[in-house]
Design a protein around this motif. Sequence first.
Motif, mmCIF file in Angstrom:
data_model
loop_
_atom_site.group_PDB
_atom_site.id
_atom_site.type_symbol
_atom_site.label_atom_id
_atom_site.label_comp_id
_atom_site.label_asym_id
_atom_site.label_seq_id
_atom_site.Cartn_x
_atom_site.Cartn_y
_atom_site.Cartn_z
ATOM 1 N N UNK A 1 0.842 -1.193 0.000
ATOM 2 C CA UNK A 1 0.000 0.000 0.000
ATOM 3 C C UNK A 1 0.881 1.248 0.000
ATOM 4 N N UNK A 2 0.786 2.032 -1.077
ATOM 5 C CA UNK A 2 1.644 3.207 -1.205
ATOM 6 C C UNK A 2 1.351 4.222 -0.099
ATOM 7 N N UNK A 3 0.055 4.487 0.131
ATOM 8 C CA UNK A 3 -0.348 5.500 1.111
ATOM 9 C C UNK A 3 0.147 5.160 2.497
ATOM 10 N N UNK A 4 -0.075 3.916 2.916
ATOM 11 C CA UNK A 4 0.349 3.499 4.251
ATOM 12 C C UNK A 4 1.866 3.574 4.363
ATOM 13 N N UNK A 5 2.564 3.182 3.280
ATOM 14 C CA UNK A 5 4.026 3.208 3.312
ATOM 15 C C UNK A 5 4.535 4.637 3.421
ATOM 16 N N UNK A 6 3.888 5.589 2.674
ATOM 17 C CA UNK A 6 4.294 6.998 2.768
ATOM 18 C C UNK A 6 4.055 7.523 4.175
ATOM 19 N N UNK A 7 2.878 7.189 4.719
ATOM 20 C CA UNK A 7 2.551 7.626 6.080
ATOM 21 C C UNK A 7 3.573 7.113 7.077
ATOM 22 N N UNK A 8 3.907 5.817 6.977
ATOM 23 C CA UNK A 8 4.889 5.228 7.884
ATOM 24 C C UNK A 8 6.240 5.884 7.741
ATOM 25 N N UNK A 9 6.619 6.154 6.476
ATOM 26 C CA UNK A 9 7.933 6.758 6.223
ATOM 27 C C UNK A 9 7.997 8.169 6.795
ATOM 28 N N UNK A 10 6.916 8.954 6.627
ATOM 29 C CA UNK A 10 6.899 10.330 7.149
ATOM 30 C C UNK A 10 6.984 10.319 8.672
ATOM 31 N N UNK A 11 6.197 9.413 9.300
ATOM 32 C CA UNK A 11 6.236 9.333 10.766
ATOM 33 C C UNK A 11 7.633 8.959 11.232
ATOM 34 N N UNK A 12 8.276 8.016 10.537
ATOM 35 C CA UNK A 12 9.625 7.597 10.902
ATOM 36 C C UNK A 12 10.607 8.750 10.724
ATOM 37 N N UNK A 13 10.473 9.489 9.598
ATOM 38 C CA UNK A 13 11.386 10.608 9.345
ATOM 39 C C UNK A 13 11.299 11.619 10.473
ATOM 40 N N UNK A 14 10.076 11.960 10.911
ATOM 41 C CA UNK A 14 9.905 12.937 11.990
ATOM 42 C C UNK A 14 10.545 12.424 13.273
ATOM 43 N N UNK A 15 10.276 11.163 13.598
ATOM 44 C CA UNK A 15 10.764 10.651 14.869
ATOM 45 C C UNK A 15 12.287 10.500 14.849
ATOM 46 N N UNK A 16 12.852 10.086 13.704
ATOM 47 C CA UNK A 16 14.315 9.975 13.618
ATOM 48 C C UNK A 16 14.961 11.360 13.729
ATOM 49 N N UNK A 17 14.345 12.371 13.084
ATOM 50 C CA UNK A 17 14.872 13.739 13.164
ATOM 51 C C UNK A 17 14.935 14.206 14.620
ATOM 52 N N UNK A 18 13.841 13.983 15.350
ATOM 53 C CA UNK A 18 13.802 14.412 16.758
ATOM 54 C C UNK A 18 14.851 13.665 17.572
#
Lengths: 329, 114
Positions: free
Chosen positions: A112-129
Motif C-alpha cells: 500500500x503506497x499510502x500506508x508506506x508513505x505515512x509510515x515513512x513520514x512518521x519515521x522521518x519525523x521521529x528519527x529527526x527528533x
Amino acid sequence: MTELTDRYVWAAVRTVPEPQRSDLEPEIRELIEETVEAHLASGEEPSAAERAALVQLGDPERLAADYADRSLTLIGPRYYLAWMRLLKTLLATVVPIVTAVVFLAQFLGQGEVGAAIGGAVATALSVTVHVGFWTTLVFAILERAGATDAGLEWTPEGLPALPDHSRHGRLPDLVASLVFLGVLAGAVLWQQVRSVVRADDGSVIPLLDPALWSFWLPWFLALIVLEAGFAVRLYLRDWSWAAAVVNLCLALAFAVPAVLLWSEGRLLNPAFLDAVGWDPAAATGGGWTVASIITAVVVLIAAWDVVDGFLKARRASAPVPRHPVLVDH
Amino acid sequence: MDLDADLIAGHLQELRRGTVVLACLTRLRTPDYGYSLLESLDGLDIQVDANTLYPLLRRLEKQGLLTSEWNTAESRPRKFYRTSPAGDGLAATLAADWDRLTTSLHRLAEGELP
C-alpha cells in the motif's frame, strides 16, 4: 540576617555540590552583608537596604555559577561548530536512509503506497527528533565534562570544494538527465512490447492505454527527445533566464497533459488494471487515493524543476566578481 | 553621529576586562577583604560590581594567585585575601604588558608608521 537573605543563600548554594556548600556559604553571606551595609550607609531603611542589596547581586544561581566557574550555556562556542556540523551530517544521511528503508519495507511488505508513505513520514519525523536530541545531549555533557575535543578539531583537509562553474562541473547534471530520460523513454516503449503482465493467451497487456499512441505517447516521447537536447544545451551554455523559461515550457508541456490524463483515468490501460485487479482510485490507509498521491508527487516534482531552473539561472547570471572564490556563496 | 550607548559600554567592558585582575593582584599585596578592595578600587575610578569581584577573587585563589584567611576577630567574619608569590609574578608580567601596550597605542595615535 533575615529569612530573605537565608533564602537567597540557599538558592545559590543548592546549585553546587554538597561538599562545596559549607565553603561557599560564608563567602556569599559576607558579600550580602557588605552590600547591605553599603546600602545602609547611604541612609536606607534596613529592610529596603536588604532588598536592594539582593536585587543588586542578581540571580543567585548566576552568582553561584560565577563562583563555581560553571558554564551557563547548553553548548558553548568550544563545541558549537562541531555540534552543528555533526548534526547536519547526521540529519542529511541517517534520516533519508532510514526513511527510504522504512518506505520500501512497508511498501513491499503490504503493497500500500499510502500506508508506506505515512509510515515513512512518521519515521522521518521521529528519527529527526531523536538525532537532534541525542546529539545535543552528548555535546551538552561534553561541554560540562570539559573533555578534550579529540577528533572534533577543524582541519584544512575538511574545507569544502570551491563551487565549480566550469562546463566540467555541469557534467554530472548532464549524465543524470540523459540517464533519467533514456530510462523513461525505454520504459514507455518496453511496457508496450514486453510488459510484465500477459493475458491468458500469452499476448502482452501494456501498462499505458494503447489508444494514447494516436497522439499523447508520441508527444511525450518527442518531449523526452527535446528534454535531452535541452540538457545538452545546458551542459554547453549553462543556465540563463531564457533557458529557465524553456525549462518552464517543457515542464508544463509534460506535466499538464500527464496530470490531466492521469486524473481522467485515461493514462492506464483498462485491460491492465483488470488483469492485476488494482484500482488506483481506491482509498488507501491514509484516506488518500493512490491516484491523488501520484498527482501530488508529479505536480511537486514539476514545480521544483521549474523553480530550480530559475534559481540556477539567477546564480549563472549574477555579475562575475573580480575574485572567483567569492561567487554567490 | 552619536554612537549607541550600549555599543560604547560593550567596547569599554572588552577593553577593561583583564585590568580588574591586574588591579586586584597589585592592590592585594596589602591584605584586604572583598568590599574594602571594591571601595578602594572605586576610589581610583576602577569600577567593578561586587557580584563580579567576589567570584573573581575566589577563582584567583583557586588558581594559586591569591591566598586567603578568614578574619573572625571583628563583629562580622570577613575573608581577607593576599597576593601570593605566584600572583606577584603574574602581576609583574601583566603590568609590563600593559605598559608595552600603552606605549604602542601612543605611538600609533601619534601617527607613527611601522
